[in-house]
Design an enzyme around this catalytic site. Structure first.
Site, PDB file in Angstrom:
ATOM      1  N   HIS A 234       0.684  -0.510   0.109  1.00 33.80           N
ATOM      2  CA  HIS A 234       0.184  -0.247  -0.015  1.00 33.80           C
ATOM      3  C   HIS A 234       0.966   1.492   0.108  1.00 33.80           C
ATOM      4  O   HIS A 234       0.177   2.589   0.125  1.00 33.80           O
ATOM      5  CB  HIS A 234      -0.971  -0.004   1.496  1.00 33.80           C
ATOM      6  CG  HIS A 234      -0.388  -0.009   3.054  1.00 33.80           C
ATOM      7  ND1 HIS A 234       0.487  -0.711   3.392  1.00 33.80           N
ATOM      8  CD2 HIS A 234      -0.209   1.159   3.283  1.00 33.80           C
ATOM      9  CE1 HIS A 234       0.544   0.289   4.674  1.00 33.80           C
ATOM     10  NE2 HIS A 234       0.234   1.271   4.616  1.00 33.80           N
TER      11      HIS A 234
ATOM     12  N   ASP B 136       0.082  -7.765   1.091  1.00 35.85           N
ATOM     13  CA  ASP B 136       0.107  -6.485   1.348  1.00 35.85           C
ATOM     14  C   ASP B 136       2.272  -6.281   1.583  1.00 35.85           C
ATOM     15  O   ASP B 136       2.375  -5.368   2.696  1.00 35.85           O
ATOM     16  CB  ASP B 136      -0.321  -5.521   2.502  1.00 35.85           C
ATOM     17  CG  ASP B 136       0.225  -4.444   2.541  1.00 35.85           C
ATOM     18  OD1 ASP B 136      -0.208  -4.124   1.299  1.00 35.85           O
ATOM     19  OD2 ASP B 136      -0.239  -3.442   3.454  1.00 35.85           O
TER      20      ASP B 136
ATOM     21  N   GLY C  76       3.342   6.715   8.119  1.00 33.33           N
ATOM     22  CA  GLY C  76       4.755   6.484   7.543  1.00 33.33           C
ATOM     23  C   GLY C  76       5.996   5.665   8.068  1.00 33.33           C
ATOM     24  O   GLY C  76       6.960   5.717   8.038  1.00 33.33           O
ATOM     25  N   ASN C  77       5.546   4.845   9.569  1.00 31.79           N
ATOM     26  CA  ASN C  77       6.204   3.845   9.371  1.00 31.79           C
ATOM     27  C   ASN C  77       5.844   2.238   8.363  1.00 31.79           C
ATOM     28  O   ASN C  77       6.567   1.536   9.080  1.00 31.79           O
ATOM     29  CB  ASN C  77       5.390   3.577  11.032  1.00 31.79           C
ATOM     30  CG  ASN C  77       6.793   3.843  11.928  1.00 31.79           C
ATOM     31  OD1 ASN C  77       5.699   4.913  13.342  1.00 31.79           O
ATOM     32  ND2 ASN C  77       7.971   3.646  12.115  1.00 31.79           N
ATOM     33  N   SER C  78       4.518   2.745   8.259  1.00 33.26           N
ATOM     34  CA  SER C  78       4.023   1.540   7.549  1.00 33.26           C
ATOM     35  C   SER C  78       5.242   1.162   6.456  1.00 33.26           C
ATOM     36  O   SER C  78       6.248   2.128   5.596  1.00 33.26           O
ATOM     37  CB  SER C  78       2.785   1.808   6.379  1.00 33.26           C
ATOM     38  OG  SER C  78       1.990   1.873   6.949  1.00 33.26           O
TER      39      SER C  78
ATOM     40  N   LEU D 201      -4.547 -25.103   0.115  1.00 29.89           N
ATOM     41  CA  LEU D 201      -4.933 -26.532   0.927  1.00 29.89           C
ATOM     42  C   LEU D 201      -6.233 -26.737   0.069  1.00 29.89           C
ATOM     43  O   LEU D 201      -6.228 -27.800   0.260  1.00 29.89           O
ATOM     44  CB  LEU D 201      -4.754 -26.956   1.893  1.00 29.89           C
ATOM     45  CG  LEU D 201      -5.355 -27.978   3.001  1.00 29.89           C
ATOM     46  CD1 LEU D 201      -4.053 -29.420   2.189  1.00 29.89           C
ATOM     47  CD2 LEU D 201      -5.415 -27.350   4.235  1.00 29.89           C
ATOM     48  N   GLY D 202      -7.274 -25.658  -0.150  1.00 36.68           N
ATOM     49  CA  GLY D 202      -8.138 -25.922  -1.088  1.00 36.68           C
ATOM     50  C   GLY D 202      -9.226 -26.716  -0.552  1.00 36.68           C
ATOM     51  O   GLY D 202     -10.247 -27.283  -0.319  1.00 36.68           O
ATOM     52  N   VAL D 203      -9.070 -26.200   1.342  1.00 36.21           N
ATOM     53  CA  VAL D 203     -10.460 -26.295   2.280  1.00 36.21           C
ATOM     54  C   VAL D 203     -10.777 -24.958   2.563  1.00 36.21           C
ATOM     55  O   VAL D 203     -10.309 -23.936   2.701  1.00 36.21           O
ATOM     56  CB  VAL D 203     -10.003 -27.290   3.184  1.00 36.21           C
ATOM     57  CG1 VAL D 203      -9.343 -27.889   2.385  1.00 36.21           C
ATOM     58  CG2 VAL D 203      -9.062 -26.549   4.075  1.00 36.21           C
TER      59      VAL D 203
ATOM     60  N   ILE E  43     -11.781 -22.811   6.297  1.00 36.92           N
ATOM     61  CA  ILE E  43     -12.189 -22.768   7.232  1.00 36.92           C
ATOM     62  C   ILE E  43     -12.506 -22.231   8.102  1.00 36.92           C
ATOM     63  O   ILE E  43     -12.570 -20.803   7.725  1.00 36.92           O
ATOM     64  CB  ILE E  43     -10.546 -23.393   7.550  1.00 36.92           C
ATOM     65  CG1 ILE E  43      -9.863 -21.881   6.812  1.00 36.92           C
ATOM     66  CG2 ILE E  43     -10.130 -24.114   6.554  1.00 36.92           C
ATOM     67  CD1 ILE E  43      -8.242 -21.873   6.819  1.00 36.92           C
TER      68      ILE E  43
END
Length: 497
Positions: free
Chosen positions: A131, A161, A239-241, A296-298, A300
């Site tokens: 971002h 991100d 600004g810390n991002s 994994l295709g589940v 949850i």
């Protein structure tokens, strides 16, 4: 002398000695004639530990870590595409040619935003948040020693991100990756970044939670985002991002990403992407240009009392991950997982919640195998699952690098099919980079889609890059009007003289 008399004598001597000692200390800490606050303030244990004679060992203070990390944390300045809808007076000539209203005098075609980044190799690779650099037409990197570089984006991963940048430099200071798995709740950490444009700011706190999901990436990439943040009370602000979260050894254990706040500024807690996930994504972006997402295709859900009540069942464990669906042709289906199973570990690591499980799987690549431990009908079973990609295969997906064409310092490329479909466009060309001063001053921005050119012969519709280059070469040196839109659908135009 009897034993009784001996012990009574020892007790009496101790009492007298204690009274004398207290009197002496009281005399020391209560000066009879104080001429300054140095004399007036009483001596304490802390006073005895101060001064040149006492030094806190490097392993239990923040100095050594800060000295190691600060030179390798950079200030990222992003010039962002200005996409506010242009407004202006009605112009019949503009309407005749179908030109959108021009922005009002004083509006800027771009805005600047800032963030942080961490150098992770001496040859100029930098990790930051997606971002921070998203939609940027130009990125400027400022080092702690005030040296500045222009950066290019190697790759981004919106699901975590994260983004990988590169500057052309060698011999740079860098931060080594630590193991966020070994980080413990209550451990001291430092956050290093550039809040409010205050360069090289260091704050301290502790790890207050792990595997925290706060829902900030919920709508990213079809809901397949990964949120398993380290939570800390180290002060983090805008600004810390993209900045560093490090341990006392100066090792990178997280990338600061978000804060919990109702005001937009620090309100007690901040969140960082754990370094084990950061390192995997950075390796992917450097090697393949895109993150390799294994599934994994589940479907949850967290095991909880509320879920148990809604399903009218009693779970055999208090923590775990409940399987509510299994996708066809998925690694989970091939491994024999079924609806109702409760996953309690992956590769021997406990999966107490969804965020924990997602992070462990996200560290893998398509084709990797994992041991999945689950509970079914009260029995604990272990199976081996082969993870797959979005397409249901085990292939590694490499980023397709588009062919670019250059004219007067501007690079153009074809519109990606995804963008074409999204904006319902039949043709056009995308500005990939703007290095020419003439076009930059005219308002050209990276990512802008050119759909038409107006020259002295009228309006010409642009179907692809070849058509654009043909028109530009025919009118080279003549004034033109470039029409099109940004990738959020906002229409815009600019004049090139």
């Amino acid at each position: 002398m009897s034993k009784k008399q001996f012990f009574l004598g020892m007790l009496l001597a101790s009492l007298i000695g204690g009274i004398v000692a207290l009197a002496g200390v009281n005399f020391l800490i209560q000066p009879q004639s104080a001429n300054s606050f140095d004399e007036k303030q009483p001596i304490s244990f802390a006073n005895l530990l101060s001064g040149d004679e006492f030094t806190v060992p490097d392993g239990i203070n923040f100095v050594a870590s800060a000295e190691t990390v600060v030179p390798a944390v950079v200030h990222v300045k992003s010039e962002m595409t200005y996409s506010a809808r242009a407004r202006g007076r009605r112009d019949p000539i503009q309407e005749y040619f179908g030109i959108p209203p021009r922005e009002q005098q004083g509006d800027r075609p771009s805005v600047m935003s800032t963030g942080s980044g961490v150098i992770i190799s001496p040859d100029g690779y930098i990790v930051t948040n997606n971002h921070v650099v998203e939609n940027a037409s130009r990125l400027e990197i400022s080092l702690d020693n005030n040296k500045r570089y222009e950066a290019k984006v190697i790759g981004t991963d919106p699901t975590t991100d994260l983004a990988l940048l590169k500057i052309e430099a060698d011999g740079l200071p860098f931060v080594r990756f630590g193991d966020s798995d070994k980080t413990k709740i209550g451990e001291w950490v430092l956050a290093v970044g550039n809040p409010f444009d205050l360069n090289s700011t260091v704050t301290a706190g502790i790890i207050s939670a792990k595997a925290r999901n706060i829902g900030i990436l919920r709508n990213v990439e079809d809901g397949l985002s990964i949120e398993s943040f380290l939570q800390t009370d180290a002060v983090v602000n805008p600004g810390n991002s993209g900045g560093a979260l490090v341990n006392l050894a100066g090792e990178l254990i997280g990338i600061n990403t978000a804060i919990a706040s109702n005001t937009g500024t620090f309100n007690g807690y901040s969140f960082a992407v754990p370094s084990t996930l950061v390192k995997k994504v950075m390796d992917d972006l450097m090697k393949y240009g895109t993150a390799q997402r294994a599934l994994l295709g589940v479907g949850i859900l967290d095991v909880s009392q509320e879920l148990a009540e809604s399903l009218d069942i009693e779970f055999p464990v208090e923590q775990g991950v409940y399987i509510r669906s299994v996708n066809e042709n998925s690694g989970g289906e091939d491994a024999g997982l079924k609806v109702g199973d409760i996953i309690i570990s992956v590769d021997g690591r406990a999966t107490n919640n969804v965020a924990n499980l997602q992070e462990l799987v996200a560290r893998k690549r398509p084709g990797d195998k994992v041991d999945v431990e689950y509970i079914r009908d009260g029995k604990t079973i272990t199976t081996n699952a082969t993870l797959k990609n979005f397409s249901g295969t085990t292939d590694i997906v490499e980023k397709v690098i588009p062919i670019t064409y250059e004219f007067e310092g501007v690079r153009f490329e074809e519109i990606p099919e995804r963008v074409k479909s999204q904006l319902e466009l039949s043709g056009g060309a995308v500005i990939a980079a703007v290095n020419g001063q003439k076009w930059r001053n005219s308002g050209a921005r990276t990512g802008f889609i050119i759909t038409s050119i107006i020259n002295e012969n009228g309006r010409v519709r642009i179907t692809n890059v070849d058509k654009l280059l043909e028109v530009l070469k025919e009118t080279e040196g003549d004034p033109i009007v470039v029409l099109g839109m940004f990738q959020d659908g906002t229409e815009y135009y600019f004049e090139v003289n």
